[in-house]
Design a protein around this motif. Structure first.
Motif, PDB file in Angstrom:
ATOM      1  N   LEU A  76       0.829  -1.200   0.000  1.00 53.53           N
ATOM      2  CA  LEU A  76       0.000   0.000   0.000  1.00 53.53           C
ATOM      3  C   LEU A  76       0.864   1.251   0.000  1.00 53.53           C
ATOM      4  N   GLY A  79       0.080   4.994  -1.013  1.00 55.12           N
ATOM      5  CA  GLY A  79      -1.168   4.899  -1.757  1.00 55.12           C
ATOM      6  C   GLY A  79      -1.132   5.350  -3.199  1.00 55.12           C
ATOM      7  N   ALA A  82      -2.135   2.496  -5.829  1.00 53.99           N
ATOM      8  CA  ALA A  82      -3.572   2.213  -5.802  1.00 53.99           C
ATOM      9  C   ALA A  82      -4.364   3.363  -6.394  1.00 53.99           C
ATOM     10  N   VAL A  96      -5.212  -4.619  -2.697  1.00 59.42           N
ATOM     11  CA  VAL A  96      -3.902  -4.219  -2.206  1.00 59.42           C
ATOM     12  C   VAL A  96      -3.517  -5.109  -1.034  1.00 59.42           C
ATOM     13  N   GLU A  98      -0.884  -5.433   1.991  1.00 59.89           N
ATOM     14  CA  GLU A  98       0.086  -4.662   2.771  1.00 59.89           C
ATOM     15  C   GLU A  98       0.445  -5.419   4.050  1.00 59.89           C
ATOM     16  N   ILE A 104      -1.562   0.709   7.092  1.00 62.68           N
ATOM     17  CA  ILE A 104      -2.977   0.784   6.719  1.00 62.68           C
ATOM     18  C   ILE A 104      -3.705   1.759   7.636  1.00 62.68           C
ATOM     19  N   HIS A 107      -3.423   5.495   6.981  1.00 65.31           N
ATOM     20  CA  HIS A 107      -4.212   6.040   5.877  1.00 65.31           C
ATOM     21  C   HIS A 107      -5.555   6.587   6.339  1.00 65.31           C
ATOM     22  N   HIS A 119      -8.241   3.654   0.355  1.00 64.41           N
ATOM     23  CA  HIS A 119      -8.870   2.480   0.954  1.00 64.41           C
ATOM     24  C   HIS A 119     -10.368   2.658   1.166  1.00 64.41           C
ATOM     25  N   CYS A 124     -11.837  -0.577  -3.991  1.00 68.23           N
ATOM     26  CA  CYS A 124     -10.533  -0.929  -3.422  1.00 68.23           C
ATOM     27  C   CYS A 124     -10.693  -1.794  -2.176  1.00 68.23           C
ATOM     28  N   VAL A 126      -8.254  -3.552   0.752  1.00 70.21           N
ATOM     29  CA  VAL A 126      -6.911  -3.612   1.324  1.00 70.21           C
ATOM     30  C   VAL A 126      -6.822  -4.795   2.272  1.00 70.21           C
ATOM     31  N   ASN A 128      -4.496  -6.910   4.972  1.00 69.76           N
ATOM     32  CA  ASN A 128      -3.312  -6.911   5.828  1.00 69.76           C
ATOM     33  C   ASN A 128      -2.742  -8.327   5.838  1.00 69.76           C
TER      34      ASN A 128
END
Length: 229
Positions: A76, A79, A82, A96, A98, A104, A107, A119, A124, A126, A128
């Motif tokens: 990520l 950003g 993305a 994404v 990350e 995260i 963000h 995000h 999108c 994301v 983890n």
């Protein structure tokens, strides 16, 4: 006339233990943000040209008429990758992966401003997770991607974790190739050219392009683009 270089004041916004075991630090430097791991600079919000170019070039290389493209991004960061994917009207989904949960979380705060809170875009997702483990698990699922863009390391010979070496070896490339939709593009960001990695890509992909992205007062960043056909 005497000229002076104005040094921007640095403010530490957060310091946490990262998933790789060392300190992960978020700094505000003037109007920008920087992220460090164990004292080593990782990324900042000043430019993002090469990260954006990695995504832009990948999408430009897709077959003519491709729509509802699915993009997988490794890392990520701040950003920019993305955001570039989400700005392309052909893209319907950006996933994404990350490793650092705190990146995260940042963000949701000041860091999110740089890429307009990517995000929160409904297209999108994301995750983890560790990129190596995540791609291995993805190989068992039906989802395939039109573009896979990896910016998880500083390059094939300078990885964030030892496990990430697998992404740049034969088995890892074969796995990533299997995650591509027909006509899909696999892209890697690197801080420098790595001839042995380029040779490995050429052994496995019909088309390989090496894009140099100029960087002020330094060697160019490198984007490797690989297509099976």
């Amino acid at each position: 006339m005497e000229t002076r270089q104005v040094q921007e004041e640095k403010e530490t916004l957060a310091r946490v233990k990262g998933e790789t075991g060392g300190d992960l630090v978020l700094l505000r430097v003037g109007a920008h943000y920087e992220i460090y791991s164990n004292g080593v600079f990782l990324m900042d919000t000043r430019d993002g040209t090469s990260e954006r170019e990695m995504v832009r070039a990948s999408l430009a290389a897709l077959p003519r008429g491709r729509s509802r493209a699915r993009v997988l991004i490794g890392g990520l960061g701040v950003g920019f990758s993305a955001r570039e994917a989400l700005e392309d009207p052909r893209v319907s989904l950006v996933e994404v992966v990350e490793l650092e949960p705190q990146v995260i979380a940042w963000h949701d705060g000041e860091l999110g401003e740089a890429a307009e809170y990517v995000h929160r875009d409904p297209r999108c997702r994301v995750h983890n997770a560790d990129i190596v483990a995540w791609t291995e698990a993805a190989a068992t699922r039906p989802q395939r991607y039109d573009a896979i863009c990896l910016d998880t390391d500083n390059g094939p010979d300078w990885t964030v974790t030892e496990a990430n070496d697998r992404l740049y070896q034969a088995a890892g490339l074969d796995l990533l190739k299997g995650l591509l939709a027909p006509g899909g593009v696999l892209a890697f960001w690197s801080a420098n050219a790595v001839a042995s990695f380029e040779a490995l890509l050429r052994e496995r992909f019909a088309h390989v392009d090496v894009v140099e992205v100029p960087v002020a007062l330094d060697i160019p960043d490198i984007v490797y683009l690989a297509r099976a056909a």
